[in-house]
Design a protein around this motif. Structure first.
Motif, short mmCIF file in Angstrom:
data_model
loop_
_atom_site.label_atom_id
_atom_site.label_comp_id
_atom_site.label_asym_id
_atom_site.label_seq_id
_atom_site.Cartn_x
_atom_site.Cartn_y
_atom_site.Cartn_z
N ALA A 1 39.06 -15.59 24.78
CA ALA A 1 39.32 -14.57 26.00
C ALA A 1 37.79 -14.17 26.35
CB ALA A 1 40.06 -13.62 25.36
N ARG A 2 36.57 -14.68 26.06
CA ARG A 2 35.39 -14.10 26.45
C ARG A 2 35.42 -14.23 28.11
NH1 ARG A 2 31.11 -17.43 24.58
NH2 ARG A 2 30.71 -18.24 26.73
N GLY A 3 35.13 -13.25 28.82
CA GLY A 3 34.88 -13.09 30.01
C GLY A 3 36.35 -12.60 30.87
N ARG A 4 37.38 -12.49 29.88
CA ARG A 4 38.68 -11.87 30.33
C ARG A 4 38.70 -10.33 30.46
NH1 ARG A 4 40.05 -16.03 33.23
NH2 ARG A 4 40.98 -17.72 32.19
N LYS A 5 39.59 -10.08 31.48
CA LYS A 5 39.67 -8.60 31.42
C LYS A 5 40.88 -8.40 30.42
CE LYS A 5 40.87 -4.77 34.64
NZ LYS A 5 41.23 -4.44 35.93
N VAL A 6 40.79 -7.22 29.76
CA VAL A 6 41.93 -6.90 28.78
C VAL A 6 42.18 -5.44 28.65
CG1 VAL A 6 41.49 -8.85 27.04
CG2 VAL A 6 40.47 -6.63 26.70
N ALA B 1 38.95 -3.37 29.52
CA ALA B 1 37.66 -3.60 29.25
C ALA B 1 37.38 -5.39 29.50
CB ALA B 1 36.92 -3.58 27.90
N ARG B 2 36.30 -5.89 29.71
CA ARG B 2 36.11 -7.16 29.90
C ARG B 2 35.55 -7.88 28.50
NH1 ARG B 2 36.88 -9.97 33.60
NH2 ARG B 2 36.82 -8.41 35.23
N VAL B 3 36.00 -8.88 27.87
CA VAL B 3 35.86 -9.36 26.38
C VAL B 3 34.45 -10.07 26.51
CG1 VAL B 3 36.53 -10.91 25.00
CG2 VAL B 3 38.24 -9.87 26.07
N GLY B 4 33.61 -9.71 25.72
CA GLY B 4 32.37 -10.53 25.37
C GLY B 4 32.35 -11.18 24.18
N ALA B 5 31.28 -11.56 23.44
CA ALA B 5 31.25 -12.22 22.30
C ALA B 5 31.85 -11.61 21.31
CB ALA B 5 29.59 -12.28 21.93
N ALA B 6 32.50 -12.30 20.40
CA ALA B 6 33.33 -12.08 19.32
C ALA B 6 32.90 -12.78 17.85
CB ALA B 6 34.88 -12.13 19.74
N GLY C 1 28.75 -12.44 28.89
CA GLY C 1 28.16 -13.81 28.47
C GLY C 1 28.88 -14.93 29.15
N GLY C 2 29.66 -14.75 29.95
CA GLY C 2 30.48 -15.67 30.96
C GLY C 2 31.66 -15.82 30.35
N VAL C 3 32.37 -17.00 30.73
CA VAL C 3 33.68 -17.34 30.41
C VAL C 3 33.62 -18.37 29.17
CG1 VAL C 3 35.78 -18.54 31.07
CG2 VAL C 3 34.52 -16.88 32.71
N ALA C 4 34.51 -18.29 27.99
CA ALA C 4 34.64 -19.13 26.97
C ALA C 4 34.69 -20.70 27.62
CB ALA C 4 35.59 -18.73 26.20
N PRO C 5 34.10 -21.77 26.92
CA PRO C 5 34.05 -23.05 27.46
C PRO C 5 35.42 -23.59 27.58
CG PRO C 5 32.39 -22.64 25.62
CD PRO C 5 33.09 -21.34 25.80
N GLY C 6 35.61 -24.29 28.70
CA GLY C 6 37.01 -24.69 28.82
C GLY C 6 37.94 -24.08 29.59
#
Length: 200
Positions: free
Chosen positions: A98-103, A122-127, A173-178
């Motif tokens: 979900a990196r880059g997504r609003k939650v 919030a917007r999801v960053g690195a986890a 950190g942008g959107v998760a790959p794919g």
């Protein structure tokens, strides 16, 4: 003969799903009319899933159902799909994807509150396996905090109808790959393939 339970269907398909490189996220069995049952299998992986992969998996799952004696002559509609946009985030892999997504985040009772509230967007960053970076403040005043996953009671991805700010996406950190970019088209993110049949 009744349909097998969701647990039994999970057992039947788990190995196949794993060999294909997916995580089995959910199995749901519901009525689909008077004489038909819907079997919904939800899968995902870290690199994203395309329709061809889902269609191939759906075909293989149908073959597994055909070989299983659990189904008798039950008519079914098989749907193999990816999680919808409003899925809850319940495991570390969900946060990575979900990196880059609003939650919308709800913290457990007693957890420290970065926004003076136990419920916030919030917007999801690195986890990692134990914590997640969250970008707060939206487009105007984005800033990053780190929250232990154990402090989060519930988190659900939100549908966005406009693109996020560049600064908040950079902090995330942008959107998760794919995964597709957040914005107007993400409500159509789920990928699915359906198969109808009678197991004999």
């Amino acid at each position: 003969m009744p349909m097998p339970t969701e647990e039994r269907v999970s057992q039947l398909v788990a190995g196949l799903v794993e060999r294909r490189g997916f995580d089995l996220e959910d199995v749901a069995i519901t009525a689909a009319g008077r004489s038909q049952t819907r079997v919904k299998i939800v899968v995902d992986n870290d690199s994203g899933v395309d329709l061809d992969e889902i269609a191939a998996l759906s075909f293989e799952v149908s073959e597994v159902f055909d070989e299983a004696e659990d189904f008798g002559e039950t008519e079914y509609l098989l749907e193999v799909t990816t999680p919808g946009i409003d899925r809850p985030l319940t495991a570390p892999r969900h946060w990575r994807r979900a990196r880059g997504r609003k939650v919308q985040v709800t913290l457990r009772s007693g957890a420290p509150t970065p926004e003076n509230s136990d419920r916030f967007d919030a917007r999801v960053g690195a986890a990692t396996e134990t914590e997640v970076a969250l970008v707060l403040g939206g487009k105007r005043k984005p800033h990053r905090v780190t929250v232990p996953l154990a402090d989060i009671d519930r988190a659900v991805v939100q549908v966005e109808f406009s693109p996020p700010g560049a600064a908040e996406m950079e902090l995330a950190g942008g959107v998760a790959p794919g995964r597709p970019e957040p914005g107007a088209t993400e409500a159509q993110e789920s990928v699915a393939a359906s198969t109808e049949g009678i197991v004999e």
